[in-house]
Scaffold this motif. Structure first.
Motif, PDB file in Angstrom:
ATOM      1  N   PRO A  20       0.797  -1.233   0.000  1.00 49.97           N
ATOM      2  CA  PRO A  20       0.000   0.000   0.000  1.00 49.97           C
ATOM      3  C   PRO A  20       0.827   1.280   0.000  1.00 49.97           C
ATOM      4  O   PRO A  20       0.281   2.359  -0.267  1.00 49.97           O
ATOM      5  N   ALA A  21       2.115   1.208   0.280  1.00 55.21           N
ATOM      6  CA  ALA A  21       2.947   2.412   0.264  1.00 55.21           C
ATOM      7  C   ALA A  21       3.156   2.957  -1.144  1.00 55.21           C
ATOM      8  O   ALA A  21       3.526   4.123  -1.317  1.00 55.21           O
ATOM      9  N   ILE A  22       2.908   2.128  -2.162  1.00 49.66           N
ATOM     10  CA  ILE A  22       3.100   2.569  -3.541  1.00 49.66           C
ATOM     11  C   ILE A  22       1.932   3.449  -3.977  1.00 49.66           C
ATOM     12  O   ILE A  22       0.772   3.062  -3.874  1.00 49.66           O
ATOM     13  N   GLN A  23       2.257   4.635  -4.484  1.00 49.55           N
ATOM     14  CA  GLN A  23       1.249   5.509  -5.080  1.00 49.55           C
ATOM     15  C   GLN A  23       0.979   5.039  -6.512  1.00 49.55           C
ATOM     16  O   GLN A  23       1.869   4.482  -7.160  1.00 49.55           O
ATOM     17  N   SER A  24      -0.228   5.285  -7.020  1.00 48.76           N
ATOM     18  CA  SER A  24      -0.548   4.718  -8.333  1.00 48.76           C
ATOM     19  C   SER A  24      -1.489   5.606  -9.133  1.00 48.76           C
ATOM     20  O   SER A  24      -2.230   6.418  -8.584  1.00 48.76           O
ATOM     21  N   LEU A  25      -1.426   5.408 -10.451  1.00 49.93           N
ATOM     22  CA  LEU A  25      -2.358   6.015 -11.400  1.00 49.93           C
ATOM     23  C   LEU A  25      -2.826   4.915 -12.345  1.00 49.93           C
ATOM     24  O   LEU A  25      -2.003   4.269 -13.005  1.00 49.93           O
ATOM     25  N   ARG A  26      -4.129   4.706 -12.416  1.00 52.13           N
ATOM     26  CA  ARG A  26      -4.721   3.655 -13.247  1.00 52.13           C
ATOM     27  C   ARG A  26      -5.469   4.331 -14.395  1.00 52.13           C
ATOM     28  O   ARG A  26      -6.375   5.112 -14.164  1.00 52.13           O
ATOM     29  N   ILE A  27      -5.055   4.047 -15.627  1.00 45.04           N
ATOM     30  CA  ILE A  27      -5.699   4.656 -16.786  1.00 45.04           C
ATOM     31  C   ILE A  27      -6.289   3.558 -17.668  1.00 45.04           C
ATOM     32  O   ILE A  27      -6.065   2.361 -17.441  1.00 45.04           O
ATOM     33  N   THR A  28      -7.006   3.972 -18.690  1.00 46.20           N
ATOM     34  CA  THR A  28      -7.643   3.015 -19.605  1.00 46.20           C
ATOM     35  C   THR A  28      -7.512   3.508 -21.043  1.00 46.20           C
ATOM     36  O   THR A  28      -7.758   4.689 -21.318  1.00 46.20           O
ATOM     37  N   GLY A  29      -7.089   2.597 -21.928  1.00 43.79           N
ATOM     38  CA  GLY A  29      -7.144   2.881 -23.350  1.00 43.79           C
ATOM     39  C   GLY A  29      -5.827   3.068 -24.070  1.00 43.79           C
ATOM     40  O   GLY A  29      -5.799   3.099 -25.304  1.00 43.79           O
ATOM     41  N   ASP A  30      -4.716   3.163 -23.342  1.00 49.22           N
ATOM     42  CA  ASP A  30      -3.433   3.403 -24.006  1.00 49.22           C
ATOM     43  C   ASP A  30      -2.540   2.170 -24.076  1.00 49.22           C
ATOM     44  O   ASP A  30      -1.518   2.183 -24.746  1.00 49.22           O
ATOM     45  N   GLY A  31      -2.895   1.124 -23.363  1.00 51.11           N
ATOM     46  CA  GLY A  31      -2.155  -0.121 -23.471  1.00 51.11           C
ATOM     47  C   GLY A  31      -0.749  -0.047 -22.901  1.00 51.11           C
ATOM     48  O   GLY A  31      -0.438   0.766 -22.030  1.00 51.11           O
ATOM     49  N   HIS A  32       0.133  -0.896 -23.429  1.00 47.15           N
ATOM     50  CA  HIS A  32       1.451  -1.097 -22.825  1.00 47.15           C
ATOM     51  C   HIS A  32       2.477  -0.047 -23.239  1.00 47.15           C
ATOM     52  O   HIS A  32       3.368   0.289 -22.452  1.00 47.15           O
ATOM     53  N   PHE A  33       2.383   0.470 -24.441  1.00 43.78           N
ATOM     54  CA  PHE A  33       3.438   1.353 -24.941  1.00 43.78           C
ATOM     55  C   PHE A  33       3.044   2.826 -24.946  1.00 43.78           C
ATOM     56  O   PHE A  33       3.855   3.685 -24.596  1.00 43.78           O
ATOM     57  N   ARG A  34       1.825   3.137 -25.307  1.00 45.80           N
ATOM     58  CA  ARG A  34       1.414   4.541 -25.355  1.00 45.80           C
ATOM     59  C   ARG A  34       1.330   5.170 -23.973  1.00 45.80           C
ATOM     60  O   ARG A  34       1.303   6.397 -23.851  1.00 45.80           O
ATOM     61  N   ILE A  35       1.319   4.330 -22.931  1.00 48.87           N
ATOM     62  CA  ILE A  35       1.318   4.865 -21.569  1.00 48.87           C
ATOM     63  C   ILE A  35       2.526   5.761 -21.333  1.00 48.87           C
ATOM     64  O   ILE A  35       2.481   6.691 -20.525  1.00 48.87           O
ATOM     65  N   MET A  36       3.622   5.532 -22.062  1.00 50.11           N
ATOM     66  CA  MET A  36       4.845   6.303 -21.880  1.00 50.11           C
ATOM     67  C   MET A  36       4.683   7.755 -22.311  1.00 50.11           C
ATOM     68  O   MET A  36       5.490   8.605 -21.921  1.00 50.11           O
ATOM     69  N   ARG A  37       3.659   8.035 -23.119  1.00 46.77           N
ATOM     70  CA  ARG A  37       3.460   9.413 -23.571  1.00 46.77           C
ATOM     71  C   ARG A  37       2.064   9.954 -23.230  1.00 46.77           C
ATOM     72  O   ARG A  37       1.680  11.013 -23.718  1.00 46.77           O
ATOM     73  N   HIS A  38       1.344   9.240 -22.393  1.00 47.22           N
ATOM     74  CA  HIS A  38       0.017   9.681 -21.965  1.00 47.22           C
ATOM     75  C   HIS A  38       0.153  10.958 -21.127  1.00 47.22           C
ATOM     76  O   HIS A  38       0.969  11.030 -20.208  1.00 47.22           O
ATOM     77  N   GLU A  39      -0.660  11.975 -21.437  1.00 44.69           N
ATOM     78  CA  GLU A  39      -0.512  13.282 -20.787  1.00 44.69           C
ATOM     79  C   GLU A  39      -0.672  13.200 -19.272  1.00 44.69           C
ATOM     80  O   GLU A  39       0.087  13.821 -18.518  1.00 44.69           O
ATOM     81  N   ALA A  40      -1.675  12.450 -18.811  1.00 44.35           N
ATOM     82  CA  ALA A  40      -1.892  12.349 -17.363  1.00 44.35           C
ATOM     83  C   ALA A  40      -0.733  11.626 -16.690  1.00 44.35           C
ATOM     84  O   ALA A  40      -0.369  11.944 -15.539  1.00 44.35           O
ATOM     85  N   VAL A  41      -0.137  10.657 -17.379  1.00 45.46           N
ATOM     86  CA  VAL A  41       1.010   9.938 -16.821  1.00 45.46           C
ATOM     87  C   VAL A  41       2.216  10.860 -16.735  1.00 45.46           C
ATOM     88  O   VAL A  41       2.908  10.909 -15.697  1.00 45.46           O
ATOM     89  N   LEU A  42       2.478  11.611 -17.793  1.00 42.10           N
ATOM     90  CA  LEU A  42       3.600  12.552 -17.771  1.00 42.10           C
ATOM     91  C   LEU A  42       3.432  13.590 -16.663  1.00 42.10           C
ATOM     92  O   LEU A  42       4.377  13.891 -15.927  1.00 42.10           O
ATOM     93  N   ALA A  43       2.211  14.117 -16.545  1.00 41.00           N
ATOM     94  CA  ALA A  43       1.949  15.092 -15.490  1.00 41.00           C
ATOM     95  C   ALA A  43       2.112  14.461 -14.110  1.00 41.00           C
ATOM     96  O   ALA A  43       2.649  15.091 -13.185  1.00 41.00           O
ATOM     97  N   GLY A  44       1.659  13.215 -13.966  1.00 41.23           N
ATOM     98  CA  GLY A  44       1.786  12.510 -12.698  1.00 41.23           C
ATOM     99  C   GLY A  44       3.236  12.287 -12.310  1.00 41.23           C
ATOM    100  O   GLY A  44       3.615  12.413 -11.136  1.00 41.23           O
ATOM    101  N   ILE A  45       4.059  11.954 -13.283  1.00 39.37           N
ATOM    102  CA  ILE A  45       5.493  11.748 -13.015  1.00 39.37           C
ATOM    103  C   ILE A  45       6.120  13.046 -12.519  1.00 39.37           C
ATOM    104  O   ILE A  45       6.852  13.056 -11.515  1.00 39.37           O
ATOM    105  N   LEU A  46       5.846  14.154 -13.213  1.00 45.33           N
ATOM    106  CA  LEU A  46       6.431  15.442 -12.819  1.00 45.33           C
ATOM    107  C   LEU A  46       5.983  15.849 -11.425  1.00 45.33           C
ATOM    108  O   LEU A  46       6.785  16.356 -10.621  1.00 45.33           O
ATOM    109  N   THR A  47       4.714  15.640 -11.111  1.00 49.80           N
ATOM    110  CA  THR A  47       4.224  15.978  -9.783  1.00 49.80           C
ATOM    111  C   THR A  47       4.887  15.121  -8.712  1.00 49.80           C
ATOM    112  O   THR A  47       5.301  15.621  -7.653  1.00 49.80           O
ATOM    113  N   PHE A  48       5.034  13.838  -9.000  1.00 51.99           N
ATOM    114  CA  PHE A  48       5.663  12.902  -8.050  1.00 51.99           C
ATOM    115  C   PHE A  48       7.132  13.279  -7.835  1.00 51.99           C
ATOM    116  O   PHE A  48       7.607  13.286  -6.694  1.00 51.99           O
TER     117      PHE A  48
END
Length: 289
Positions: free
Chosen positions: A258-286
């Motif tokens: 449970p110590a791991i923070q997470s973001l669960r998205i839908t629709g981008d699959g295994h590779f496009r997740i690397m450029r998903h806007e919400a993922v990029l924003a989440g990384i910068l915030t983290f």
């Protein structure tokens, strides 16, 4: 992993291994091991080549394995020379330049970025490689790079990062996992089922790995290291439509850790997740927290 996304050559190899598996389990294990230690060749897009040409490219000499001092040349890339340092780790058959959007975002936010071609990928040495070698190389890279602010890993690179931080004498303040593989044994089990290889092969394969890599396959599973990843904080992003890093397995893992923070998205699959806007924003915030 699904049949329809596999190259024809790999499907044909799988058919052959399936036919051989029951009468010749030892031979099948050796052929399967060779197949899965040989990453697929990749081709860079023009935008990736441009990003590569903008980097400072340097060779780094490391040893091949903890038990083998044979030199191995790794090609490193870096952008920026000030700010907190972020190390990026690509996945199996991948490239550092698949992080193009993330690299651009990190540089724009004052970070310096370092990455490298994994063994048997890109301009690094070797024709075949494996997770044991990846962990050993990452440990050496971390010790030579010195202070890191964060590591970001995708897929097999994420598993490599988490296992290295669990099993080696290294640590990092922040760890980001994208579409993370969680278990090498599960990966092999699924591959054997995919190719309809008889279960009698798996014990042979585990013995072969112990003999050649001096490691137990069962130890390369993040479930063995709950609360044991040596990172100050951990953030994972994953996609419910990912067929390689299954969201249900990651859901279960997060319940255990449970110590791991997470973001669960839908629709981008295994590779496009690397450029998903919400993922990029989440990384910068983290990273900024």
């Amino acid at each position: 992993m699904q049949h329809q996304v596999l190259p024809l050559s790999l499907r044909m190899a799988g058919t052959m291994l399936s036919m051989m598996s029951r009468p010749f389990p030892g031979v099948t294990a050796r052929l399967f091991y060779r197949l899965y230690c040989t990453p697929p060749a990749g081709k860079l897009r023009a935008t990736h080549e441009q990003l590569r040409d903008e980097a400072i490219r340097q060779p780094l000499r490391v040893s091949s394995y903890p038990f083998d001092d044979t030199p191995l040349q790794i090609t490193t890339y870096r952008w920026g020379n000030t700010g907190p340092k972020v190390l990026l780790l690509h996945g199996w058959g991948g490239s550092p330049f698949h992080f193009k959007q993330l690299i651009t975002a990190l540089l724009a936010n004052g970070y310096q970025v370092v990455t490298y071609d994994a063994p048997a990928h890109g301009h690094s040495g070797g024709k075949r490689t494996n997770l044991v070698q990846w962990m050993h190389v990452l440990e050496q890279v971390m010790k030579q790079e010195g202070e890191l602010h964060a590591i970001v890993g995708h897929s097999f690179g994420a598993l490599n990062a988490a296992l290295t931080l669990s099993r080696k004498d290294v640590s990092v303040p922040k760890l980001v996992l994208l579409g993370a593989a969680l278990s090498a044994p599960v990966f092999f089990d699924e591959a054997l089922r995919l190719f309809r290889i008889h279960p009698v092969v798996m014990p042979k394969l585990m013995t072969l790995i112990r003999q050649r890599l001096r490691e137990d396959l069962s130890e390369m599973d993040l479930h063995r290291y709950i609360n044991g990843i040596k990172a100050g904080s951990i953030w994972i992003a994953y996609d419910t439509t990912d067929t390689l890093a299954k969201s249900t397995e990651i859901d279960d893992y997060l319940q255990l850790y449970p110590a791991i923070q997470s973001l669960r998205i839908t629709g981008d699959g295994h590779f496009r997740i690397m450029r998903h806007e919400a993922v990029l924003a989440g990384i910068l915030t983290f990273l900024a927290a």
